[in-house]
Design a protein around this motif. Structure first.
Motif, PDB file in Angstrom:
ATOM      1  N   SER B  30     -13.760  26.721 -57.237  1.00  0.00           N
ATOM      2  CA  SER B  30     -13.583  25.754 -56.152  1.00  0.00           C
ATOM      3  C   SER B  30     -12.370  24.856 -56.417  1.00  0.00           C
ATOM      4  O   SER B  30     -11.528  24.649 -55.534  1.00  0.00           O
ATOM      5  N   ILE B  34      -8.933  24.588 -54.194  1.00  0.00           N
ATOM      6  CA  ILE B  34      -8.479  23.310 -53.634  1.00  0.00           C
ATOM      7  C   ILE B  34      -7.028  23.044 -54.027  1.00  0.00           C
ATOM      8  O   ILE B  34      -6.215  22.592 -53.213  1.00  0.00           O
ATOM      9  N   MET B  46      -7.595  18.562 -45.644  1.00  0.00           N
ATOM     10  CA  MET B  46      -8.926  19.140 -45.791  1.00  0.00           C
ATOM     11  C   MET B  46      -9.949  18.014 -45.936  1.00  0.00           C
ATOM     12  O   MET B  46      -9.651  16.957 -46.490  1.00  0.00           O
ATOM     13  N   GLU B  47     -11.156  18.273 -45.441  1.00  0.00           N
ATOM     14  CA  GLU B  47     -12.269  17.330 -45.595  1.00  0.00           C
ATOM     15  C   GLU B  47     -13.499  18.112 -46.016  1.00  0.00           C
ATOM     16  O   GLU B  47     -13.723  19.222 -45.534  1.00  0.00           O
ATOM     17  N   SER B  48     -14.298  17.543 -46.893  1.00  0.00           N
ATOM     18  CA  SER B  48     -15.428  18.281 -47.425  1.00  0.00           C
ATOM     19  C   SER B  48     -16.597  17.351 -47.730  1.00  0.00           C
ATOM     20  O   SER B  48     -16.408  16.233 -48.211  1.00  0.00           O
ATOM     21  N   LYS B  50     -21.138  17.633 -48.685  1.00  0.00           N
ATOM     22  CA  LYS B  50     -22.200  18.569 -48.981  1.00  0.00           C
ATOM     23  C   LYS B  50     -23.518  17.878 -49.283  1.00  0.00           C
ATOM     24  O   LYS B  50     -23.535  16.905 -50.034  1.00  0.00           O
ATOM     25  N   THR B  56     -16.797  22.258 -45.012  1.00  0.00           N
ATOM     26  CA  THR B  56     -15.403  22.034 -45.382  1.00  0.00           C
ATOM     27  C   THR B  56     -14.553  22.343 -44.158  1.00  0.00           C
ATOM     28  O   THR B  56     -14.659  23.424 -43.585  1.00  0.00           O
ATOM     29  N   SER B  58     -10.674  22.605 -42.977  1.00  0.00           N
ATOM     30  CA  SER B  58      -9.259  22.587 -43.362  1.00  0.00           C
ATOM     31  C   SER B  58      -8.416  22.603 -42.094  1.00  0.00           C
ATOM     32  O   SER B  58      -8.809  23.172 -41.072  1.00  0.00           O
TER      33      SER B  58
END
Lengths: 105, 105
Positions: B30, B34, B46-48, B50, B56, B58
């Motif tokens: 991962s 990234i 990008m935004e993520s 969880k 995620t 992008s």
């Protein structure tokens, strides 16, 4: 849960947010909005996850459905509280899903 | 972090996933992805986030940039491991951001 959306095209509203550390009525309002959004005409599903930032993606069958939800009085009230109390910042992106694919074991 | 994207139109790839409980090399891969994705031509951010599910998103300047990233050999290797080891299921949605707005205190 991964939203079970129909075949594209459809619309996605990507809401990315950073909260302030004030809980005041947030959970209650959030639950209320989740219940209410599912009753909206043209609503197709929603996905949400949160750690440092929160990402909520809601799916819609048309731009008109998105606009109607934006004009919903309860939603307007929630957004006003969001700006004044709960959110430090957020970004909303309205997008048209042109293609999708999935994987499942 | 909320991605600092340019004025629309641009593209968003919404990747929603459910993991299995196997960590094997996941974090390492991962982190590598990234780092690598940020070097791609046409990558905008990008935004993520969880918890039960991972989301995620992008952002890209063109469909061609998205395709090039899909064809990247390291990314292909990561996706193959994703299907065989880390993910129970996922959905990928390619969308065109037509409008956005932000709020910041």
């Amino acid at each position: 849960m991964i939203a079970n959306t129909p075949k594209p095209p459809y619309y996605a509203v990507i809401f990315t947010s950073v909260r302030v550390e004030v809980e005041e009525d947030y959970r209650e309002m959030s639950d209320k909005m989740i219940e209410l959004v599912q009753q909206q005409k043209g609503f197709l599903g929603m996905e949400s996850a949160k750690n440092e930032i929160g990402i909520t993606v809601s799916y819609w069958d048309s731009l008109e459905a998105i606009k109607n939800w934006k004009m919903n009085v309860n939603h307007i009230e929630a957004r006003e509280k969001g700006r004044s109390i709960w959110y430090k910042k957020f970004k909303v992106r309205i997008s048209k899903v042109e293609r999708d694919y999935k994987f499942e074991k």
